[in-house]
Scaffold this motif. Structure first.
Motif, PDB file in Angstrom:
ATOM      1  N   ALA A 144       0.827  -1.209   0.000  1.00 36.66           N
ATOM      2  CA  ALA A 144       0.000   0.000   0.000  1.00 36.66           C
ATOM      3  C   ALA A 144       0.858   1.254   0.000  1.00 36.66           C
ATOM      4  N   LEU A 145       1.987   1.227   0.730  1.00 36.57           N
ATOM      5  CA  LEU A 145       2.871   2.392   0.768  1.00 36.57           C
ATOM      6  C   LEU A 145       3.522   2.635  -0.596  1.00 36.57           C
ATOM      7  N   LEU A 146       3.959   1.570  -1.240  1.00 37.78           N
ATOM      8  CA  LEU A 146       4.565   1.721  -2.567  1.00 37.78           C
ATOM      9  C   LEU A 146       3.541   2.233  -3.567  1.00 37.78           C
ATOM     10  N   ASP A 147       2.309   1.710  -3.488  1.00 34.94           N
ATOM     11  CA  ASP A 147       1.260   2.169  -4.404  1.00 34.94           C
ATOM     12  C   ASP A 147       0.951   3.642  -4.181  1.00 34.94           C
ATOM     13  N   ALA A 148       0.936   4.057  -2.913  1.00 38.84           N
ATOM     14  CA  ALA A 148       0.673   5.470  -2.623  1.00 38.84           C
ATOM     15  C   ALA A 148       1.807   6.343  -3.141  1.00 38.84           C
ATOM     16  N   PHE A 149       3.046   5.886  -2.964  1.00 43.51           N
ATOM     17  CA  PHE A 149       4.196   6.647  -3.464  1.00 43.51           C
ATOM     18  C   PHE A 149       4.122   6.790  -4.980  1.00 43.51           C
ATOM     19  N   GLY A 150       3.764   5.706  -5.669  1.00 45.44           N
ATOM     20  CA  GLY A 150       3.712   5.737  -7.125  1.00 45.44           C
ATOM     21  C   GLY A 150       2.425   6.271  -7.695  1.00 45.44           C
ATOM     22  N   ALA A 151       1.500   6.734  -6.826  1.00 42.91           N
ATOM     23  CA  ALA A 151       0.184   7.222  -7.273  1.00 42.91           C
ATOM     24  C   ALA A 151      -0.516   6.163  -8.121  1.00 42.91           C
ATOM     25  N   LEU A 152      -0.549   4.953  -7.589  1.00 46.31           N
ATOM     26  CA  LEU A 152      -1.104   3.818  -8.330  1.00 46.31           C
ATOM     27  C   LEU A 152      -2.510   3.457  -7.858  1.00 46.31           C
ATOM     28  N   GLU A 153      -3.219   4.431  -7.279  1.00 49.92           N
ATOM     29  CA  GLU A 153      -4.556   4.140  -6.756  1.00 49.92           C
ATOM     30  C   GLU A 153      -5.486   3.619  -7.851  1.00 49.92           C
ATOM     31  N   THR A 154      -5.417   4.229  -9.043  1.00 42.59           N
ATOM     32  CA  THR A 154      -6.287   3.789 -10.149  1.00 42.59           C
ATOM     33  C   THR A 154      -5.962   2.358 -10.553  1.00 42.59           C
ATOM     34  N   ASP A 155      -4.664   2.049 -10.677  1.00 41.45           N
ATOM     35  CA  ASP A 155      -4.257   0.681 -11.041  1.00 41.45           C
ATOM     36  C   ASP A 155      -4.726  -0.309  -9.977  1.00 41.45           C
ATOM     37  N   ARG A 156      -4.566   0.069  -8.725  1.00 43.29           N
ATOM     38  CA  ARG A 156      -4.947  -0.830  -7.635  1.00 43.29           C
ATOM     39  C   ARG A 156      -6.462  -1.042  -7.614  1.00 43.29           C
ATOM     40  N   ALA A 378       7.672   2.217 -10.022  1.00 43.04           N
ATOM     41  CA  ALA A 378       7.592   3.048  -8.815  1.00 43.04           C
ATOM     42  C   ALA A 378       8.686   2.663  -7.831  1.00 43.04           C
ATOM     43  N   GLY A 379       8.986   1.353  -7.741  1.00 45.24           N
ATOM     44  CA  GLY A 379      10.052   0.900  -6.849  1.00 45.24           C
ATOM     45  C   GLY A 379      11.393   1.472  -7.241  1.00 45.24           C
ATOM     46  N   ALA A 380      11.664   1.546  -8.553  1.00 43.56           N
ATOM     47  CA  ALA A 380      12.929   2.132  -9.019  1.00 43.56           C
ATOM     48  C   ALA A 380      13.003   3.607  -8.643  1.00 43.56           C
ATOM     49  N   ARG A 381      11.886   4.339  -8.812  1.00 46.85           N
ATOM     50  CA  ARG A 381      11.880   5.755  -8.426  1.00 46.85           C
ATOM     51  C   ARG A 381      12.053   5.897  -6.914  1.00 46.85           C
ATOM     52  N   LEU A 382      11.433   4.982  -6.169  1.00 48.28           N
ATOM     53  CA  LEU A 382      11.545   5.026  -4.707  1.00 48.28           C
ATOM     54  C   LEU A 382      12.990   4.821  -4.270  1.00 48.28           C
ATOM     55  N   GLU A 383      13.661   3.863  -4.901  1.00 43.01           N
ATOM     56  CA  GLU A 383      15.057   3.607  -4.545  1.00 43.01           C
ATOM     57  C   GLU A 383      15.919   4.840  -4.794  1.00 43.01           C
ATOM     58  N   LYS A 384      15.683   5.529  -5.899  1.00 46.45           N
ATOM     59  CA  LYS A 384      16.452   6.743  -6.189  1.00 46.45           C
ATOM     60  C   LYS A 384      16.150   7.841  -5.166  1.00 46.45           C
ATOM     61  N   ALA A 402      12.775  -1.995  -3.158  1.00 50.76           N
ATOM     62  CA  ALA A 402      11.388  -2.462  -3.100  1.00 50.76           C
ATOM     63  C   ALA A 402      11.323  -3.754  -3.889  1.00 50.76           C
ATOM     64  N   THR A 403      11.219  -4.864  -3.192  1.00 51.07           N
ATOM     65  CA  THR A 403      11.272  -6.186  -3.825  1.00 51.07           C
ATOM     66  C   THR A 403       9.862  -6.702  -4.076  1.00 51.07           C
ATOM     67  N   LEU A 404       9.617  -7.140  -5.304  1.00 54.44           N
ATOM     68  CA  LEU A 404       8.328  -7.726  -5.671  1.00 54.44           C
ATOM     69  C   LEU A 404       8.518  -9.223  -5.898  1.00 54.44           C
ATOM     70  N   THR A 405       7.850 -10.020  -5.087  1.00 55.14           N
ATOM     71  CA  THR A 405       7.930 -11.478  -5.193  1.00 55.14           C
ATOM     72  C   THR A 405       6.577 -12.025  -5.623  1.00 55.14           C
ATOM     73  N   ALA A 450      14.179   8.245   6.764  1.00 50.62           N
ATOM     74  CA  ALA A 450      14.293   8.474   5.319  1.00 50.62           C
ATOM     75  C   ALA A 450      13.075   7.924   4.583  1.00 50.62           C
ATOM     76  N   LEU A 451      12.659   6.730   4.975  1.00 48.81           N
ATOM     77  CA  LEU A 451      11.472   6.140   4.358  1.00 48.81           C
ATOM     78  C   LEU A 451      10.244   7.002   4.630  1.00 48.81           C
ATOM     79  N   LYS A 452      10.154   7.519   5.833  1.00 55.08           N
ATOM     80  CA  LYS A 452       9.002   8.357   6.171  1.00 55.08           C
ATOM     81  C   LYS A 452       8.989   9.641   5.355  1.00 55.08           C
ATOM     82  N   VAL A 453      10.164  10.212   5.110  1.00 55.64           N
ATOM     83  CA  VAL A 453      10.222  11.429   4.299  1.00 55.64           C
ATOM     84  C   VAL A 453       9.645  11.155   2.914  1.00 55.64           C
ATOM     85  N   VAL A 454       9.969   9.977   2.377  1.00 56.25           N
ATOM     86  CA  VAL A 454       9.546   9.642   1.019  1.00 56.25           C
ATOM     87  C   VAL A 454       8.126   9.095   0.979  1.00 56.25           C
ATOM     88  N   LEU A 455       7.735   8.368   2.032  1.00 56.19           N
ATOM     89  CA  LEU A 455       6.476   7.612   1.987  1.00 56.19           C
ATOM     90  C   LEU A 455       5.370   8.142   2.892  1.00 56.19           C
TER      91      LEU A 455
END
Length: 563
Positions: A144-156, A378-384, A402-405, A450-455
């Motif tokens: 949910a945090l990654l989706d919010a960071f990537g503005a993926l609400e519509t996809d979700r 979005a994970g790649a952008r988050l890592e940067k 951000a690992t996707l399994t 750091a995660l909180k600043v971004v997420l």
């Protein structure tokens, strides 16, 4: 956000009432002053484990109340409604601990279980400490945090909609297959039952109508029997032998008429009797005629009652056979017909449902794959973004991914096909691992920051607590921590326990935790500092035990720099 914290008889605190505002609030004080007691007290109100050692010596119980005022759309209100608790503007969590370690929990003064208190606490406050982090350390919320960071609400949302349609189609197919299997197992009985009930053709309301008709026929039969019995009394069974009342009246009249030696006076005395006997004969004849007509008119159909009873008893026998009420027989017949029809047309319907299930699964997989691709990007952008935040925090060697399994199909859900987890490695060549297991206490706190600043935009939790996030650092790194805490505090309420003057200077509100002796007994107190007192506290943090003018000047510079 957390509005107020009221503490009674917890360890070194006798009575303490604190009020908090939005933004960044800092708590400072010398080591051992009791800052950890404040966090333990807050944790108690949030549903953490209660221990007898928290109760102040000599007291029967300790209590902590935490008052929150989250946004009206906050999920905590939905949880309260789900639990049948009146949702007010303010949510007050309260915990009482007895001297024997037993505790009671309350929400808005209603007693609740500690589990509910813990669920509410997790929605309202997130604590990031050096030893036990929650929130970001729990992988369950990472997707949910990654989706919010990537503005993926519509996809979700599209994935959730497709998943619901697929599961609905699967349930419809499963139900149809089970119905056909059951129908096939009972096919012979089903066809016999439909034929039998179809021949019987039960009608709605028929039992009541038949019962009423039967009762009427039975009454009519008894009335006819009564009239016939009355008529039989008037009519001799053997008219040649006489014996009926009509013959008796005629015989009486003839006897009077044949009476010998009658003079005029005797004739006049007998005449009234003869008149009355004549009238009696006429009345009797009229009654006989009337009763005869009644017998003829009321004579029941000899087959009507028998047929009515046969029909009624047949309906009741069928109802007993199928273990239903007679009034339910028409619906039962329609139900059995429908089952038979589904059996006859079942193969085609199942084929259609199988096709629908396949199509809906394909649509879900397509939507989930699109979400996976979007999450990967979005994970790649988050890592940067995290890399940029980690450098000034002296974590330039750390890397968060951000690992996707992929999950097995049985575990696919409305949130997609992936298990999302944030992994970290703090040194080059180190295999990434779970946040809570790889980093040291200070590193983990800064990673969380750091995660909180971004997420922080993706979290519904309105209050964050950081415990000594600046441990083991100073100078520019501490300033960077303070800067990032300020960024997070622009979005959510932040409380930070700190030993860093650079961090303390960033606070919108400043609380000093101190320990003093009163009546020979140690006591922790907390003071909200005004501008002058705050300057002295930051100077103490800079200089140590003896505050110098240089330290005060340095405190002024820190305050002016963030002013």
């Amino acid at each position: 956000m957390l509005q107020a914290l009221a503490i009674r008889d917890v360890v070194l605190i006798e009575r303490l009432d604190l009020a908090f505002g939005p933004g960044l609030s800092v708590l400072t004080g010398e080591t051992g002053a009791g800052k950890s007691i404040l966090l333990d007290s807050l944790g108690l109100a949030l549903g953490q484990r209660a221990e007898a050692g928290l109760v102040r010596a000599g007291q029967n119980q300790a209590s902590v109340s935490a008052a929150f005022q989250p946004p009206t759309s906050h999920p905590a209100f939905a949880l309260l409604i789900e639990q049948g608790i009146e949702a007010e503007d303010e949510i007050v969590l309260r915990r009482v601990v007895q001297a024997d370690g037993k505790s009671r929990a309350f929400v808005n003064d209603q007693p609740v279980g500690v589990a509910l208190l813990r669920r509410l606490g997790a929605l309202l406050v997130e604590v990031q400490g050096q030893h036990d982090q929650v929130g970001l350390a729990d992988p369950a919320g990472h997707a949910a945090l990654l989706d919010a960071f990537g503005a993926l609400e519509t996809d979700r949302t599209q994935v959730a909609t497709a998943h619901r349609a697929w599961r609905d189609a699967e349930r419809a197919l499963d139900a149809a297959q089970k119905a056909i299997a059951e129908a096939q197992a009972d096919e012979e009985w089903l066809r016999h039952a439909v034929a039998e009930l179809g021949a019987l053709a039960p009608q709605e309301g028929e039992e009541e109508a038949l019962a009423t008709r039967r009762q009427g026929l039975q009454h009519g039969e008894r009335r006819a029997e009564a009239v016939a019995a009355a008529l039989a009394e008037l009519t001799p069974r053997d008219r040649r032998r006489g014996g009926g009342p009509a013959d008796a009246l005629r015989s009486a009249a003839r006897a009077l008429e044949r009476m010998p030696g009658q003079d005029q006076a005797q004739q006049e005395g007998i005449q009234p009797a003869l008149t009355l006997l004549g009238m009696a004969q006429d009345a009797l004849s009229e009654a006989e005629t009337l009763l005869t007509r009644m017998v003829q008119d009321a004579a029941p159909d000899p087959r009507a009652l028998e047929q009515t009873e046969e029909r009624l008893f047949a309906l009741r026998a069928a109802a007993r056979k199928h273990a239903v009420a007679v009034v339910e027989l028409p619906d039962l017949l329609e139900s059995l017909k429908a089952r038979l029809s589904s059996l006859d047309a079942g193969t085609g319907r199942v084929a259609a449902l199988e096709k629908a299930a396949r199509e809906n699964r394909t649509a879900y997989v397509a939507a989930a794959n699109a979400l996976t691709q979007a999450r990967t990007e979005a994970g790649a952008r988050l890592e940067k973004a995290l890399s940029r935040e980690l450098v000034p925090l002296k974590l330039d060697r750390a890397r968060v991914t951000a690992t996707l399994t992929p999950r097995p199909e049985a575990a696919w859900g409305a949130d997609g096909q992936d298990r999302v987890e944030f992994l970290v490695s703090t040194n080059p060549g180190q295999t990434p691992g779970a946040l809570a297991k790889i980093a040291s206490g200070g590193e983990l706190s800064r990673l969380m920051l750091a995660l909180k600043v971004v997420l922080s935009r993706g979290s519904p939790v309105p209050t964050l607590v950081f415990d000594e996030v600046d441990s083991g650092i100073g100078g520019a790194t501490a300033a960077a921590v303070g800067d990032r805490l300020t960024k997070v505090a622009a979005r959510v309420q932040v409380l930070v326990v700190t030993h860093s003057p650079q961090v303390a200077a960033r606070g919108a509100a400043h609380f000093q935790v101190a320990k003093r002796l009163r009546d020979g007994r140690a006591e922790t107190r907390v003071l909200a500092l005004d501008t002058g007192a705050r300057r002295e506290e930051i100077a103490r943090m800079l200089a140590g035990e003896k505050v110098t003018e240089a330290a005060r000047a340095a405190a002024d510079e820190l305050l002016a720099a963030v002013g």
